[in-house]
Write a protein that holds these residues in place. Sequence first.
Motif, mmCIF file in Angstrom:
data_model
loop_
_atom_site.group_PDB
_atom_site.id
_atom_site.type_symbol
_atom_site.label_atom_id
_atom_site.label_comp_id
_atom_site.label_asym_id
_atom_site.label_seq_id
_atom_site.Cartn_x
_atom_site.Cartn_y
_atom_site.Cartn_z
ATOM 1 N N GLU A 92 -47.630 23.958 -50.551
ATOM 2 C CA GLU A 92 -48.836 24.532 -49.950
ATOM 3 C C GLU A 92 -49.023 25.981 -50.405
ATOM 4 O OE1 GLU A 92 -51.226 23.202 -48.222
ATOM 5 O OE2 GLU A 92 -52.281 25.097 -47.863
ATOM 6 N N GLU A 127 -50.185 25.910 -53.915
ATOM 7 C CA GLU A 127 -51.579 25.497 -54.040
ATOM 8 C C GLU A 127 -52.527 26.652 -53.753
ATOM 9 O OE1 GLU A 127 -52.401 22.144 -51.589
ATOM 10 O OE2 GLU A 127 -51.390 20.704 -52.914
ATOM 11 N N ARG A 128 -52.226 27.372 -52.660
ATOM 12 C CA ARG A 128 -53.109 28.493 -52.312
ATOM 13 C C ARG A 128 -53.102 29.554 -53.403
ATOM 14 N NH1 ARG A 128 -53.282 29.291 -45.793
ATOM 15 N NH2 ARG A 128 -53.311 27.074 -45.269
#
Lengths: 219, 219
Positions: free
Chosen positions: A74, A77-78
């Motif tokens: 996560e 991804e950001r």
Amino acid sequence: MSESTTDPRDDTAKPRRRQARGERRIQQLLDAAAHVFCRTGYTSASTNAIAREAGVSPGTLYQFFPNKEAIAVELGERLNRRMTETHGTVLTPENAGLPLGELLDTVLDPMIEFNCANPVFLALIQSSDAPGQLLEEHAELHDSIQDRISELIGLRNPDLSPERRTHTTTMTFALFKAGLTLILGHEGTEREAYAAELKTALYGYLAPVLGTEAVGTRP
Amino acid sequence: MSESTTDPRDDTAKPRRRQARGERRIQQLLDAAAHVFCRTGYTSASTNAIAREAGVSPGTLYQFFPNKEAIAVELGERLNRRMTETHGTVLTPENAGLPLGELLDTVLDPMIEFNCANPVFLALIQSSDAPGQLLEEHAELHDSIQDRISELIGLRNPDLSPERRTHTTTMTFALFKAGLTLILGHEGTEREAYAAELKTALYGYLAPVLGTEAVGTRP
DNA sequence: GAGAAACGCGAGCGATCGCTCGTGTTTACC
DNA sequence: GGTAAACACGAGCGATCGCTCGCGTTTCTC
């Protein structure tokens, strides 16, 4: 095997409705993870340490992430999303025509700035023992950046053979990452000195291949 | 606290007399450790895996190494010794006078060859979560190589300010390591292509600072 | 205000890892 | 041949880590 959820949306089969508090916690946890990953790398970072850094219990962490890998994924991804925006606005065909020095400034400055503001980005990329999904993420970003660089190089010097273009592209990006590591390893004046030095290096490498002057890219 | 050994030598307070079999086992274990470190990095490498790779039991491993770190340290020392020999015969003041292209060939070829033959060397250096003593080892080697490079640069261009010389040296070495990673990531023809590309890059970077022609270094 | 769901806690489970120890085998030395 | 030391084994100890679970609290919805 009945997936009898309330199915408000079953696109990911996870109908968890987050509250504002939860979103805040997720951001806290990702920030904490960034610190810990930066300090010790992915493998040596313990989920308990991440939770402690975020000021919550281990159980709370697992309310928002199914496992340790998901945290890194996560976070990756950001960061990838923001990095893609950055290189998307800068590695453009329009910039290919700039004089080489200006081209390097235009492209490198935002990339360097982003990495200085998010050192965990490089830390995650360079952690050699990262899990599979994270590596795929990186590979995607890596390829998309290299495609852009390759495009720019192709526009500036169409006579380059595909092999030479690939090699030049790969080497350019590798040199950039090396310079970036050096830049992140210093602060203040030294940092700026190495940023300038990196530009000098890339200029010296690319000038013979791409030329130094402005280039018209109209057909 | 009586250290009443048989004291044939108490220089290290470890009067363990190794047999030929033991020396062989140590080499086996170091070779196995090199493989495992290469595959998974230092932290993720388990001592049981190293022992298994060497075809011995965990107990046997600990007959020769007090702990996991000592394995990496001993491996690092042996590699450092050989790497120091390599760069010592090549990063010499005599070579400073060569034309830049020849200088790069002379210096880089043996360094590249060594790292291709011992990929674990780079793997250990790049493992970010290495233990303290290993980092010290690397820092020592790193500094000694950079000192040599700095000396060469100083001989070729005495007018360079100390700061610029340091920056040029550091960047040169960083670019070299980046190219090396690329080279080790490929094989055969591709590998040679990236070796050539690295030389091109360093040539382009260093030519404006050091000049390309042969230089007399006599007072 | 009552029920449901999201949030939060922290002791602790199972697995893994670095490492030990008791025991048996091989080698060196007299 | 006898003795001591070096070598070899592998079950398993203690610590740590990723992760769970039961239960209490806060927030949303009606």
